[in-house]
Motif scaffolding. Structure first.
Motif, PDB file in Angstrom:
ATOM      1  N   ALA A   1       2.004 -14.898  28.584  1.00  0.00           N
ATOM      2  CA  ALA A   1       1.289 -15.913  27.805  1.00  0.00           C
ATOM      3  C   ALA A   1      -0.227 -15.879  27.975  1.00  0.00           C
ATOM      4  CB  ALA A   1       1.819 -17.303  28.164  1.00  0.00           C
ATOM      5  N   GLU A   2      -0.761 -14.835  28.575  1.00  0.00           N
ATOM      6  CA  GLU A   2      -2.205 -14.773  28.781  1.00  0.00           C
ATOM      7  C   GLU A   2      -3.024 -14.975  27.507  1.00  0.00           C
ATOM      8  OE1 GLU A   2      -5.706 -11.842  30.465  1.00  0.00           O
ATOM      9  OE2 GLU A   2      -3.636 -11.301  30.808  1.00  0.00           O
ATOM     10  N   PRO A   3      -2.652 -14.363  26.361  1.00  0.00           N
ATOM     11  CA  PRO A   3      -3.483 -14.545  25.169  1.00  0.00           C
ATOM     12  C   PRO A   3      -3.194 -15.823  24.370  1.00  0.00           C
ATOM     13  CG  PRO A   3      -1.773 -12.965  24.694  1.00  0.00           C
ATOM     14  CD  PRO A   3      -1.631 -13.333  26.149  1.00  0.00           C
ATOM     15  N   ILE A   4      -2.399 -16.722  24.901  1.00  0.00           N
ATOM     16  CA  ILE A   4      -2.034 -17.935  24.165  1.00  0.00           C
ATOM     17  C   ILE A   4      -3.050 -19.037  24.440  1.00  0.00           C
ATOM     18  CG2 ILE A   4      -0.246 -19.678  23.771  1.00  0.00           C
ATOM     19  CD1 ILE A   4       0.482 -16.766  22.929  1.00  0.00           C
ATOM     20  N   ILE A   5      -3.689 -19.518  23.373  1.00  0.00           N
ATOM     21  CA  ILE A   5      -4.663 -20.609  23.514  1.00  0.00           C
ATOM     22  C   ILE A   5      -4.191 -21.893  22.848  1.00  0.00           C
ATOM     23  CG2 ILE A   5      -6.619 -19.050  23.814  1.00  0.00           C
ATOM     24  CD1 ILE A   5      -7.394 -19.646  20.877  1.00  0.00           C
ATOM     25  N   SER A   6      -3.028 -21.828  22.201  1.00  0.00           N
ATOM     26  CA  SER A   6      -2.449 -23.009  21.558  1.00  0.00           C
ATOM     27  C   SER A   6      -0.973 -22.730  21.276  1.00  0.00           C
ATOM     28  CB  SER A   6      -3.164 -23.311  20.237  1.00  0.00           C
ATOM     29  OG  SER A   6      -2.480 -24.309  19.512  1.00  0.00           O
ATOM     30  N   LEU A   7      -0.169 -23.746  21.412  1.00  0.00           N
ATOM     31  CA  LEU A   7       1.250 -23.593  21.063  1.00  0.00           C
ATOM     32  C   LEU A   7       1.413 -23.294  19.572  1.00  0.00           C
ATOM     33  CD1 LEU A   7       2.740 -26.455  23.265  1.00  0.00           C
ATOM     34  CD2 LEU A   7       2.797 -23.986  23.707  1.00  0.00           C
ATOM     35  N   ARG A   8       0.418 -23.648  18.775  1.00  0.00           N
ATOM     36  CA  ARG A   8       0.463 -23.341  17.336  1.00  0.00           C
ATOM     37  C   ARG A   8       0.506 -21.835  17.096  1.00  0.00           C
ATOM     38  NH1 ARG A   8      -4.027 -27.002  14.545  1.00  0.00           N
ATOM     39  NH2 ARG A   8      -5.214 -25.348  15.505  1.00  0.00           N
ATOM     40  N   GLN A   9      -0.084 -21.077  18.001  1.00  0.00           N
ATOM     41  CA  GLN A   9      -0.048 -19.616  17.923  1.00  0.00           C
ATOM     42  C   GLN A   9       1.400 -19.111  17.986  1.00  0.00           C
ATOM     43  OE1 GLN A   9      -2.964 -18.645  20.870  1.00  0.00           O
ATOM     44  NE2 GLN A   9      -2.496 -16.480  20.697  1.00  0.00           N
ATOM     45  N   ILE A  10       2.175 -19.678  18.895  1.00  0.00           N
ATOM     46  CA  ILE A  10       3.572 -19.282  19.055  1.00  0.00           C
ATOM     47  C   ILE A  10       4.355 -19.661  17.802  1.00  0.00           C
ATOM     48  CG2 ILE A  10       5.661 -19.533  20.456  1.00  0.00           C
ATOM     49  CD1 ILE A  10       3.773 -20.330  22.820  1.00  0.00           C
ATOM     50  N   HIS A  11       4.127 -20.865  17.312  1.00  0.00           N
ATOM     51  CA  HIS A  11       4.821 -21.311  16.097  1.00  0.00           C
ATOM     52  C   HIS A  11       4.432 -20.455  14.892  1.00  0.00           C
ATOM     53  CE1 HIS A  11       6.969 -24.685  17.744  1.00  0.00           C
ATOM     54  NE2 HIS A  11       5.875 -25.143  18.298  1.00  0.00           N
ATOM     55  N   ALA A  12       3.161 -20.080  14.793  1.00  0.00           N
ATOM     56  CA  ALA A  12       2.722 -19.238  13.676  1.00  0.00           C
ATOM     57  C   ALA A  12       3.410 -17.880  13.719  1.00  0.00           C
ATOM     58  CB  ALA A  12       1.202 -19.065  13.705  1.00  0.00           C
ATOM     59  N   ALA A  13       3.533 -17.308  14.908  1.00  0.00           N
ATOM     60  CA  ALA A  13       4.222 -16.021  15.046  1.00  0.00           C
ATOM     61  C   ALA A  13       5.701 -16.169  14.705  1.00  0.00           C
ATOM     62  CB  ALA A  13       4.039 -15.469  16.456  1.00  0.00           C
ATOM     63  N   ALA A  14       6.287 -17.290  15.074  1.00  0.00           N
ATOM     64  CA  ALA A  14       7.698 -17.543  14.755  1.00  0.00           C
ATOM     65  C   ALA A  14       7.895 -17.642  13.243  1.00  0.00           C
ATOM     66  CB  ALA A  14       8.180 -18.823  15.440  1.00  0.00           C
ATOM     67  N   VAL A  15       7.026 -18.374  12.577  1.00  0.00           N
ATOM     68  CA  VAL A  15       7.111 -18.498  11.122  1.00  0.00           C
ATOM     69  C   VAL A  15       6.913 -17.131  10.467  1.00  0.00           C
ATOM     70  CG1 VAL A  15       5.977 -19.461   9.072  1.00  0.00           C
ATOM     71  CG2 VAL A  15       6.413 -20.923  11.044  1.00  0.00           C
ATOM     72  N   ALA A  16       5.920 -16.380  10.929  1.00  0.00           N
ATOM     73  CA  ALA A  16       5.645 -15.062  10.353  1.00  0.00           C
ATOM     74  C   ALA A  16       6.844 -14.128  10.530  1.00  0.00           C
ATOM     75  CB  ALA A  16       4.390 -14.460  10.986  1.00  0.00           C
ATOM     76  N   ALA A  17       7.473 -14.171  11.690  1.00  0.00           N
ATOM     77  CA  ALA A  17       8.651 -13.326  11.933  1.00  0.00           C
ATOM     78  C   ALA A  17       9.796 -13.741  11.011  1.00  0.00           C
ATOM     79  CB  ALA A  17       9.081 -13.429  13.398  1.00  0.00           C
ATOM     80  N   TYR A  18      10.041 -15.020  10.947  1.00  0.00           N
ATOM     81  CA  TYR A  18      11.107 -15.550  10.086  1.00  0.00           C
ATOM     82  C   TYR A  18      10.880 -15.146   8.626  1.00  0.00           C
ATOM     83  CZ  TYR A  18      13.827 -19.135   7.598  1.00  0.00           C
ATOM     84  OH  TYR A  18      14.689 -19.792   6.760  1.00  0.00           O
TER      85      TYR A  18
END
Length: 188
Positions: free
Chosen positions: A48-65
């Motif tokens: 998680a070093e490059p994570i600056i917001s949980l929104r980043q994780i959600h955005a990647a999840a949406v993009a993958a989906y």
């Protein structure tokens, strides 16, 4: 932790620090332990070093989906596609090297894709228990040292950052990172 939904999926995301040593030595065991909880979800963990917001994780999840829905997915598995999107990289080996959990990872993030809200919450709580440590808030993720590290990770320079109209340096960085995640298909 943060919960959201889109399409027919619920996503629980979080970042833990001071995780158990066994997690860093054998991250695949963490995923196996989570899979043992049964059906109705897919889980992934990452450095998680490059994570600056949980929104980043959600955005990647949406993009993958959405990549699966549109038939433009790179990987055959949603959890690997998620890592590609989060790393903003088109090569699986390189993305795993960059964002995979390593013995020296300081924090580990998780993303749970679930069929229901209840399942997402249940498996998200289990992920925190398996990882150990404590979950970080968005305020803790958005500190300047992390922002600098994330900018290096995503290859964003200061001139690009300064060209973004945002309320803060953190918001400008997050917007550029989310753009990298959302436009990964253009790199192909």
């Amino acid at each position: 932790m943060s919960l959201t939904s889109f399409g027919d999926r619920w996503v629980m995301a979080g970042v833990c620090r001071e995780v158990r040593g066994g997690v860093l030595r054998n991250p695949l065991k963490v995923l196996e332990d989570l899979k043992a909880l049964g059906r109705g979800f897919t889980a992934q963990i990452f450095d998680a070093e490059p994570i600056i917001s949980l929104r980043q994780i959600h955005a990647a999840a949406v993009a993958a989906y959405l990549s699966f829905k549109a038939g433009v997915n790179i990987s055959k598995r949603l959890e690997i596609e998620f890592l590609l999107r989060l790393a903003a990289d088109t090569q699986i080996d390189r993305a795993l090297e960059r964002i995979g959990v390593k013995p020296d990872s300081r924090e580990v993030g998780f993303c749970i894709f679930a069929d229901s809200r209840e399942r997402a919450v249940e498996v998200g709580k289990a992920a925190v228990r398996v990882l150990g440590g404590e979950t970080l808030t968005d305020a803790e993720l958005g500190v300047e040292d992390r922002v600098r590290s994330a900018l290096r990770f995503y290859g964003i320079d200061e001139s690009e950052l300064e060209s973004v109209q945002a309320d803060s340096r953190l918001q400008a960085a997050l917007l550029l990172i989310l753009e990298r995640i959302a436009t990964l298909d253009i790199k192909r």
